[in-house]
Design an enzyme around this catalytic site. Structure first.
Site, PDB file in Angstrom:
ATOM      1  N   SER A 132       0.870  -1.189   0.000  1.00  0.00           N
ATOM      2  CA  SER A 132       0.000   0.000   0.000  1.00  0.00           C
ATOM      3  C   SER A 132       0.894   1.222   0.000  1.00  0.00           C
ATOM      4  O   SER A 132       2.097   1.119   0.221  1.00  0.00           O
ATOM      5  CB  SER A 132      -0.867   0.024   1.261  1.00  0.00           C
ATOM      6  N   ASP A 133       0.326   2.403  -0.282  1.00  0.00           N
ATOM      7  CA  ASP A 133       1.127   3.589  -0.019  1.00  0.00           C
ATOM      8  C   ASP A 133       0.974   3.918   1.460  1.00  0.00           C
ATOM      9  O   ASP A 133       0.169   3.304   2.176  1.00  0.00           O
ATOM     10  CB  ASP A 133       0.761   4.764  -0.929  1.00  0.00           C
ATOM     11  N   TRP A 134       1.730   4.862   1.918  1.00  0.00           N
ATOM     12  CA  TRP A 134       1.800   5.183   3.348  1.00  0.00           C
ATOM     13  C   TRP A 134       0.397   5.502   3.893  1.00  0.00           C
ATOM     14  O   TRP A 134      -0.177   6.542   3.556  1.00  0.00           O
ATOM     15  CB  TRP A 134       2.734   6.371   3.545  1.00  0.00           C
TER      16      TRP A 134
END
Ligand code: NOJ
Length: 740
Positions: free
Chosen positions: A280-282
């Site tokens: 996932s992104d942050w």
């Protein structure tokens, strides 16, 4: 040491110590020994504590404990041989001793920084780009890093978006080629080699199309547009074996990318048969709550894992929620197995089960600390990324014996700013940077004088330094103005609505121009800026982006002509912000304007010319190139024939130089409308003064294919314009007929 882990692996997992099993089999065996929690642990990634690249919520004591309990699969922002070793030691205290993966944003270099990515793209030099990533991987791996969150292959047509600095610009073809070169550079001869790090194609998908260029904003577009413009670099990356993918923050047509089953499960892991893993992104799993797509973290975790997001970066949702979701029957345990398997396979491929510390080697790290060979390359790469926009009075190249030069502007003595936005491997490491002042000074003859005045701050209204700058300019024979936007005004979360020189820099330029001294304007920026007054009034302009560790030397090499600039713009430069988005491969519309003055019931603005300030592909040289004798092997083709295209390029000026010869096509009539131009090839050629080179391209029907409104990918017979030129506006055209 290595032996020890070998034996350890043997006894703990009972796997064949001679490596006869496939990594897939090894992962399966390991999985069969793991509890549900341990499997979910592999899906968890936390940030280290020294610095953050997002809104950090780590509780360090908990994280360290969780690592020991086998509840963490990966850390980001933990770097350095010693530091990574410390964390790895904790992981090896866990029951199954599964090593951690260390990820970091290695975006435009590591210990040696290179031009920001958009600047690199301006080199149109795939070999240099690949080599820069090879060096970055060698340096980063010596610091214990296994995995970079790069390349960003988002196509972007809006310079207000701060992250254009991290990509390759507006064009799908160019962006795809550059993405592939980067992956090759990072992954080198293959994962498992000590100098190869895992690459990550990000941000999947369409992050570059955020509405209004505002970071993290929504994306709403037709699937056809998505397939045609935004997905090809990702598809190519998957086919090239990129180790990982990263979700994008945005929603796509109302579904956040992180839980977008269509793009993750159906397309990436289904149709494209991708077998790496998706991070996932942050915080992007948890962010589905504010998106309004999940009522809480639990629902967000459920949706993300079902959609195909394998690793949770800093949302803290997977470990907290997945065990219950599985127990309640809401998440099939097979999905957890699949995600964990994908991650474990990468750990096997990286050789971490053989020796979890193989990347944490202080001796290697020392060798890469200030590697002179790498710096030398950085200097060359920097100079090749510079774009010469104007040189009307041939002020450039400057003579080294010019009597007095004044360098004026807030960037002349900047140090760490030259690293650009993504320089995570630095703290107080300013000494390594070659400032613009020093770079120029080092190349001037001893008899010459270099004066300096700051003139203005980067971004405030203070005019108190103007007078001193004007006095300094008056003493000089030539003035180099170094203006632009701050290095931290582009990058993540750095969208701007006003993309001009920040603060009062333009006023400073106008004051200096009044002295009548010849001016070389050097523009430092992480995006295409709007600088209409300067573009109309200053005859000499070079665009220098942010060039990295060797910035000052690279700049001086170009200013004094050691290097003849050959960079070309990878994005269209707008006249004003009101023209955005403006890109070369637009559709014609039903009422195209014939020229800039044609405004009567045509697709135009009543108060603005239609063409951009500087077109895509544009860039000058100290020499001139003449194109002649464009030749096609045939103008009537059928079926799977190939078209050979050639053109003679003559260097008619006084310097040897490099030219990027660009091939565009236009499909004149289609079952969906086709762009007025599409880049289909380019070649960077070095041509000595007086010399002529014949540049050839081969076109096959593959290059004519496009997605129709039902997402079929094919070509149609008919008429095509074949165009060759020095930029996207300045082309020679021949028409062909290609029957199916
Ligand atoms: C958020 C950014 O969007 C992404 O590109 C980056 O890799 C992560 N933060 C980690 O720093």
């Amino acid at each position: 040491m290595k032996r020890l882990y070998f034996i350890l692996a043997f006894t703990v997992f009972g796997i064949n110590a001679f490596g006869q099993k496939t990594n897939d089999q090894k992962a399966s065996e390991l999985l069969s020994k793991m509890t549900l929690e341990e499997k979910i642990g592999q899906l968890v990634q936390y940030s280290g504590f020294e610095y953050a690249t997002g809104p950090q919520n780590s509780n360090s004591a908990n994280v360290l404990n969780e690592i020991k309990q086998g509840k963490v699969g990966s850390m980001l922002n933990v770097a350095g041989a010693q530091e990574t070793r410390k964390f790895q030691e904790l992981a090896l205290k866990s029951r199954l001793k599964i090593p951690l993966l260390f990820g970091q944003d290695v975006i435009h270099g590591y210990r040696t920084t290179f031009p920001i990515n958009l600047g690199q793209a301006a080199s149109w030099d795939l070999k240099l780009i690949e080599k820069s990533e090879r060096i970055a991987a060698t340096e980063a791996s010596a610091y214990g890093i296994h995995w970079t969150f790069a390349p960003m292959v988002d196509i972007a047509r809006d310079p207000r978006w701060g992250r254009v600095m991290e990509g390759s610009g507006e064009d799908t073809y160019l962006g795809t080629q550059i993405g592939l070169a980067r992956i090759k550079g990072f992954q080198g001869k293959g994962l498992g080699n000590l100098d190869a790090i895992m690459a990550c194609a990000k941000h999947f998908a369409a992050y570059g199309a955020a509405v209004g260029g505002r970071d993290y904003n929504s994306v709403d577009m037709s699937l056809r547009q998505l397939y045609e413009t935004y997905l090809p670099p990702f598809k190519a990356a998957a086919e090239a074996g990129v180790a990982t993918f990263m979700n994008s923050f945005n929603d796509i047509n109302g579904i956040p990318a992180t839980a977008n089953q269509y793009i993750l499960r159906d397309l990436l892991k289904g149709k494209w048969n991708y077998n790496g893993f998706v991070v996932s992104d942050w915080g992007s799993i948890g962010e589905m709550v504010p998106h309004g797509y999940a009522k809480d973290n639990k629902e967000a975790a459920e949706k993300a894992i079902i959609a195909g997001s394998d690793m949770d970066m800093e949302s803290r949702a997977y470990m907290a929620e997945l065990p219950n979701l599985v127990k309640e029957g809401k998440v099939d345990p097979k999905l957890i197995d699949d995600a964990a398997r994908r991650i474990l396979i990468k750990k096997f491929e990286m050789g971490l089960f053989d020796d979890p510390y193989r990347f944490s080697d202080e001796k290697r790290q020392k060798e890469q600390l200030n590697n002179l060979e790498n710096r030398k390359f950085g200097r060359e790469f920097g100079s090749k990324s510079i774009v010469l926009l104007k040189n009307e009075k041939n002020i450039l190249p400057l003579s080294r014996s010019a009597k007095t030069i004044a360098l004026i502007g807030p960037f002349g003595k900047e140090t760490s700013a030259n690293h650009g936005f993504w320089s995570v491997a630095f703290k107080d490491d300013n000494l390594r940077i070659v400032t613009q002042f020093d770079g120029i000074k080092n190349q001037l003859d001893k008899s010459a004088t270099l004066l300096y005045a700051k003139g203005a701050n980067i971004d405030d209204q203070d005019r108190s330094m103007f007078a001193e700058a004007v006095e300094t300019a008056k003493k000089a024979d030539v003035v180099i103005m170094t203006l632009g936007e701050g290095h931290d005004m582009s990058g993540e979360a750095k969208s701007r609505s006003n993309i001009r020189f920040s603060g009062v820099q333009e006023d400073l330029l106008k004051e200096i121009a009044k002295t009548g001294k010849p001016i070389v304007l050097m523009i430092n920026a992480g995006r295409p800026l709007v600088f209409d007054w300067a573009a109309d009034n200053i005859p000499t302009i070079v665009y220098t982006w942010w060039l990295g560790t060797e910035a000052g030397n690279s700049i001086a090499d170009v200013l004094f002509g050691t290097v003849n600039p050959g960079g070309k713009l990878p994005m269209t430069f707008p006249r004003t912000e009101g023209q955005i988005p403006v890109y070369y491969n637009h559709y014609n519309t039903g009422r195209p304007a014939k020229n800039n003055t044609d405004r009567n019931y045509v697709s135009a603005y009543i108060d603005l010319d239609n063409d951009p300030k500087f077109p895509f592909g544009y860039g000058l040289s100290y020499t001139q190139f003449k194109y002649s004798d464009m030749d096609l092997s045939s103008i009537n083709l059928t079926g799977n024939q190939t078209l050979n295209i050639s053109v003679n390029v003559t260097n008619t000026g006084n310097y040897d130089g490099e030219e990027v010869v660009q091939l565009y096509i236009r499909d004149l009539v289609g079952k969906v409308v086709r762009p007025v131009k599409e880049l289909k090839g380019f070649q960077k050629v070095f041509i000595k003064k007086g010399e002529t080179k014949t540049v050839t391209f081969i076109l096959t029907p593959e290059s004519l294919k496009f997605y129709d409104d039902e997402l079929n990918y094919d070509w149609e017979g008919g008429e095509f314009d074949i165009m060759i030129g020095t930029d996207s506006q300045n082309v020679q055209t021949k028409r062909i007929n290609w029957k199916k």
